[in-house]
Design a protein around this motif. Structure first.
Motif, PDB file in Angstrom:
ATOM      1  N   GLU A 131       0.806  -1.218  -0.025  1.00  0.00           N
ATOM      2  CA  GLU A 131      -0.003   0.037   0.120  1.00  0.00           C
ATOM      3  C   GLU A 131       0.817   1.292  -0.055  1.00  0.00           C
ATOM      4  N   GLU A 132       0.489   2.312  -0.865  1.00  0.00           N
ATOM      5  CA  GLU A 132       1.312   3.623  -1.063  1.00  0.00           C
ATOM      6  C   GLU A 132       0.387   4.606  -0.325  1.00  0.00           C
ATOM      7  N   GLY A 133       1.027   5.654   0.143  1.00  0.00           N
ATOM      8  CA  GLY A 133       0.169   6.494   1.159  1.00  0.00           C
ATOM      9  C   GLY A 133       0.720   6.643   2.456  1.00  0.00           C
ATOM     10  N   ASP A 134      -0.263   7.316   3.300  1.00  0.00           N
ATOM     11  CA  ASP A 134       0.161   7.587   4.597  1.00  0.00           C
ATOM     12  C   ASP A 134      -0.038   6.199   5.676  1.00  0.00           C
ATOM     13  N   GLY A 135      -0.503   5.340   5.124  1.00  0.00           N
ATOM     14  CA  GLY A 135      -0.475   4.138   5.910  1.00  0.00           C
ATOM     15  C   GLY A 135      -1.763   3.935   7.130  1.00  0.00           C
ATOM     16  N   ARG A 136      -2.595   5.220   6.889  1.00  0.00           N
ATOM     17  CA  ARG A 136      -3.839   5.255   8.039  1.00  0.00           C
ATOM     18  C   ARG A 136      -4.634   4.188   7.617  1.00  0.00           C
ATOM     19  N   ILE A 137      -5.324   3.413   8.738  1.00  0.00           N
ATOM     20  CA  ILE A 137      -6.155   2.532   8.472  1.00  0.00           C
ATOM     21  C   ILE A 137      -7.459   3.195   8.011  1.00  0.00           C
ATOM     22  N   ARG A 138      -8.198   2.878   6.955  1.00  0.00           N
ATOM     23  CA  ARG A 138      -9.507   3.393   6.487  1.00  0.00           C
ATOM     24  C   ARG A 138     -10.531   2.712   6.498  1.00  0.00           C
ATOM     25  N   LEU A 139     -11.361   3.028   7.366  1.00  0.00           N
ATOM     26  CA  LEU A 139     -12.787   2.104   7.714  1.00  0.00           C
ATOM     27  C   LEU A 139     -13.781   2.633   6.876  1.00  0.00           C
ATOM     28  N   HIS A 140     -13.906   1.862   5.547  1.00  0.00           N
ATOM     29  CA  HIS A 140     -15.018   2.335   4.565  1.00  0.00           C
ATOM     30  C   HIS A 140     -15.943   1.399   4.818  1.00  0.00           C
ATOM     31  N   HIS A 141     -17.222   1.899   5.092  1.00  0.00           N
ATOM     32  CA  HIS A 141     -18.281   0.842   5.341  1.00  0.00           C
ATOM     33  C   HIS A 141     -19.627   1.385   4.488  1.00  0.00           C
ATOM     34  N   ALA A 142     -20.192   0.462   3.906  1.00  0.00           N
ATOM     35  CA  ALA A 142     -21.569   0.291   3.540  1.00  0.00           C
ATOM     36  C   ALA A 142     -22.241  -0.542   3.916  1.00  0.00           C
ATOM     37  N   ILE A 143     -22.783  -0.574   5.036  1.00  0.00           N
ATOM     38  CA  ILE A 143     -23.393  -1.446   5.975  1.00  0.00           C
ATOM     39  C   ILE A 143     -22.362  -2.172   6.629  1.00  0.00           C
ATOM     40  N   GLU A 144     -21.611  -2.892   5.994  1.00  0.00           N
ATOM     41  CA  GLU A 144     -20.379  -3.307   6.600  1.00  0.00           C
ATOM     42  C   GLU A 144     -19.065  -2.762   6.353  1.00  0.00           C
ATOM     43  N   ASN A 145     -18.028  -2.959   7.164  1.00  0.00           N
ATOM     44  CA  ASN A 145     -16.881  -2.317   7.082  1.00  0.00           C
ATOM     45  C   ASN A 145     -15.943  -2.911   6.357  1.00  0.00           C
ATOM     46  N   ARG A 146     -15.173  -2.529   5.191  1.00  0.00           N
ATOM     47  CA  ARG A 146     -13.871  -2.992   4.583  1.00  0.00           C
ATOM     48  C   ARG A 146     -12.943  -1.677   4.424  1.00  0.00           C
ATOM     49  N   SER A 147     -11.659  -2.488   4.184  1.00  0.00           N
ATOM     50  CA  SER A 147     -10.655  -1.402   3.993  1.00  0.00           C
ATOM     51  C   SER A 147     -10.985  -0.359   2.905  1.00  0.00           C
ATOM     52  N   GLY A 148     -10.697   0.525   3.073  1.00  0.00           N
ATOM     53  CA  GLY A 148     -10.942   1.894   2.238  1.00  0.00           C
ATOM     54  C   GLY A 148      -9.735   1.986   1.211  1.00  0.00           C
ATOM     55  N   THR A 149      -8.563   1.290   1.638  1.00  0.00           N
ATOM     56  CA  THR A 149      -7.474   1.281   0.752  1.00  0.00           C
ATOM     57  C   THR A 149      -7.317  -0.192   0.086  1.00  0.00           C
ATOM     58  N   GLY A 150      -8.268  -1.082   0.176  1.00  0.00           N
ATOM     59  CA  GLY A 150      -8.167  -2.398  -0.347  1.00  0.00           C
ATOM     60  C   GLY A 150      -6.982  -3.279   0.587  1.00  0.00           C
ATOM     61  N   VAL A 151      -6.476  -4.239  -0.132  1.00  0.00           N
ATOM     62  CA  VAL A 151      -5.447  -5.144   0.390  1.00  0.00           C
ATOM     63  C   VAL A 151      -4.570  -5.349  -0.696  1.00  0.00           C
ATOM     64  N   GLN A 152      -3.705  -4.323  -0.527  1.00  0.00           N
ATOM     65  CA  GLN A 152      -2.637  -4.074  -1.587  1.00  0.00           C
ATOM     66  C   GLN A 152      -1.186  -5.014  -1.206  1.00  0.00           C
ATOM     67  N   VAL A 153      -0.970  -6.103  -1.751  1.00  0.00           N
ATOM     68  CA  VAL A 153       0.310  -6.825  -1.460  1.00  0.00           C
ATOM     69  C   VAL A 153       0.803  -7.525  -2.552  1.00  0.00           C
ATOM     70  N   ARG A 154       1.967  -8.213  -2.377  1.00  0.00           N
ATOM     71  CA  ARG A 154       2.473  -9.189  -3.330  1.00  0.00           C
ATOM     72  C   ARG A 154       2.810 -10.265  -2.448  1.00  0.00           C
ATOM     73  N   LEU A 155       2.868 -11.545  -3.058  1.00  0.00           N
ATOM     74  CA  LEU A 155       3.074 -12.680  -2.352  1.00  0.00           C
ATOM     75  C   LEU A 155       4.028 -13.709  -3.023  1.00  0.00           C
ATOM     76  N   HIS A 156       4.811 -14.475  -2.329  1.00  0.00           N
ATOM     77  CA  HIS A 156       5.869 -15.284  -2.617  1.00  0.00           C
ATOM     78  C   HIS A 156       5.268 -16.793  -2.399  1.00  0.00           C
ATOM     79  N   GLU A 157       5.495 -17.421  -3.698  1.00  0.00           N
ATOM     80  CA  GLU A 157       5.239 -18.761  -3.627  1.00  0.00           C
ATOM     81  C   GLU A 157       5.963 -19.548  -2.932  1.00  0.00           C
ATOM     82  N   ALA A 158       5.682 -20.543  -2.120  1.00  0.00           N
ATOM     83  CA  ALA A 158       6.505 -21.661  -1.166  1.00  0.00           C
ATOM     84  C   ALA A 158       7.093 -22.574  -2.239  1.00  0.00           C
ATOM     85  N   LYS A 159       8.171 -23.438  -1.910  1.00  0.00           N
ATOM     86  CA  LYS A 159       8.794 -24.436  -2.761  1.00  0.00           C
ATOM     87  C   LYS A 159       7.837 -25.694  -1.911  1.00  0.00           C
ATOM     88  N   PHE A 160       7.595 -26.552  -2.758  1.00  0.00           N
ATOM     89  CA  PHE A 160       7.083 -27.753  -2.436  1.00  0.00           C
ATOM     90  C   PHE A 160       8.012 -29.040  -2.526  1.00  0.00           C
TER      91      PHE A 160
END
Length: 515
Positions: free
Chosen positions: A486-515
């Protein structure tokens, strides 16, 4: 000229009538309050005499995705020990409480004195019709009697269904062959697609497959979102909900209704054809619609009951998943501890290990992580009830806050669960920290009711934990690292339309494990 003076006189008479009525009501309330030995709670003045906001902070807080924090900060500004307030609004008033003892009264010991408000009912009704979420009294009891047996059955946890939709989600996470990292991805819309797909299949025996980007799925997701946003705005304006009835809202509701009606009609016809000679239905996978059809074949009733379940379960579970990964991406030590727990319990290879739902439900650290996400982000940040008759709350009155509070019939009570789950005196000085281990030593009671409580407690609570837990397990098996992008100020944003969701989404990258 005569009409003008008549209109002016009418306005004056109306205002005088309203003032006299309001004063008489206040006098009656004070008398009744004294009779019952109640004490007034602190007052928070939100509006002026005309019911207009005195400050723009509330609207600004909503626009900045921090409305739950604003409510908490407002109560704290009166006093950190203030947990119940009265809010006068023009000719009526509401109460706001974050006290666990009052939760016990509202949802348990005095539950017959309270129910959902008519405004909540009517705000939702055009979208989802009559069902467990929108009805009161006998109608609600009838809806619950239809649904409750279905959610008490283990058959609702379908491994094959969950695995199939998890794999559809995983195909959206493409790994670069050499580095084994994904590109930056927002997991939040993928989780909402996942829960829409699983919920539609669970309810109707037919998934919209929004994860694959099908026309049906995109259309359903779009109209579902548009309708819920409109309902949110209707709830915000309370008793003036009827003013917000746009063409866009009506169109979205109509599309949802037609989609469900077509499925219901087709499913009822198929059920009739599938009957065996002895008139017993053939064995088949669990579909909620099939079970409800044993009680009624009325399409309007079946549409209402299933849409009520869809709206109560789809976005809440999607939000829970989003917040779990939002926090895991910011706390790599928690992710690593959770991952090692998952590998020990369920195995390291996602395609060679079968997840037992009983074991999942008893995987304590996984449960702690999901509970802590629900506590700190609070998927349902605000609940409400209305008094059916003159009644009381056990605490909140007087300077000490220990006195009873009188609640007149018809008065709405707002329940800010976020504010209650962020009280330092209940959760400790590290209340703002994401620390799943707090649940090792704490068995919360009425201060932790993320799925509601009492008779109206969400029937799908265990179903939501099971579905979310299954996704977390498969992610932990496939990926060994997750970075917050996530880019920006890092502040948690509680965006809700009935239920609360992240106002900035869940911006990540993931590393696949070795099997």
């Amino acid at each position: 000229m005569f009409l003008l003076w008549f209109f002016i006189l009418l306005v004056i008479v109306t205002i005088v009538y309203k003032i006299i009525k309001s004063k008489n009501r206040k006098r009656r309330i004070r008398q009744r309050e004294a009779e019952l030995g109640c004490l007034p709670p602190p007052v928070f003045q939100l509006t002026n005499g005309f019911g207009l906001p005195l400050k723009k902070e509330s609207i600004q807080a909503t626009n900045e995705d921090r409305n739950p924090q604003y409510i908490m900060e407002t109560m704290n500004s009166i006093s950190p020990d203030c947990h119940t307030v009265r809010v006068p609004i023009f000719d009526y008033e509401i109460f706001v409480t974050r006290d666990p003892e009052n939760m016990r009264a509202i949802f348990s010991t005095q539950s017959s004195d309270f129910d959902i408000s008519v405004c909540r009912q009517m705000s939702w009704m055009p979208m989802i019709g009559k069902g467990i979420f929108t009805t009161r009294g006998w109608d609600w009891k009838h809806s619950r009697s239809r649904l409750r047996p279905q959610f008490s059955r283990d058959v609702v946890s379908d491994i094959e269904r969950e695995e199939r939709h998890v794999q559809a989600l995983m195909t959206r996470l493409i790994v670069e062959p050499k580095s084994k990292w994904t590109d930056k991805v927002d997991l939040q819309p993928l989780f909402f697609n996942f829960t829409l797909d699983t919920a539609s299949e669970f309810l109707y025996g037919k998934s919209v497959n929004s994860q694959q980007g099908t026309k049906d799925g995109i259309e359903m997701a779009t109209h579902f979102h548009n309708a819920k946003m409109a309902v949110h705005r209707r709830i915000e304006v309370d008793k003036f909900y009827w003013l917000l009835n746009s063409k866009k809202f009506r169109t979205s509701c109509s599309v949802l209704h037609r989609w469900v009606d077509d499925i219901v009609a087709s499913r009822l016809s198929k059920l009739k054809e599938e009957r065996s000679p002895n008139d017993e239905p053939k064995q088949q996978k669990f579909v909620l619609l099939d079970e409800l059809a044993k009680d009624t074949r009325n399409i309007d009733e079946l549409r209402g009951e299933t849409l009520n379940v869809l709206v109560a379960g789809r976005d809440t579970t999607g939000s829970l998943l989003s917040w779990v990964f939002y926090f895991l991406a910011r706390h790599p030590e928690v992710f690593e501890k959770l991952r090692q727990t998952v590998l020990r319990t369920f195995g390291a290879h996602p395609t060679q290990s079968k997840v037992d739902f009983h074991v999942l439900r008893n995987c304590t650290y996984l449960q702690y992580v999901m509970k802590e996400a629900l506590r700190i982000a609070t998927v349902i940040p605000m609940n409400e009830r209305v008094a059916l008759r003159d009644t009381t709350l056990p605490v909140g009155g007087g300077e000490s806050g220990n006195g009873k509070v009188f609640i007149p019939a018809g008065t709405q009570i707002l329940i800010p669960t976020y504010a209650m789950q962020h009280r330092q005196d209940l959760w400790g000085p590290d209340v703002e920290q994401f620390r799943p281990e707090r649940f090792e030593d704490k068995q919360p009671g009425w201060e932790f009711i993320p799925f509601g409580a009492g008779d109206r407690k969400c029937l799908g609570q265990q179903f939501a934990f099971t579905e979310a837990g299954y996704v977390v397990i498969r992610f932990c098996q496939r990926f060994d690292k997750m970075e917050n992008m996530e880019e920006g100020d890092g502040r948690i944003r509680l965006h809700h339309a009935i239920e609360n969701r992240s106002g900035t989404g869940v911006q990540v990258r993931l590393h696949e494990a070795k099997f």
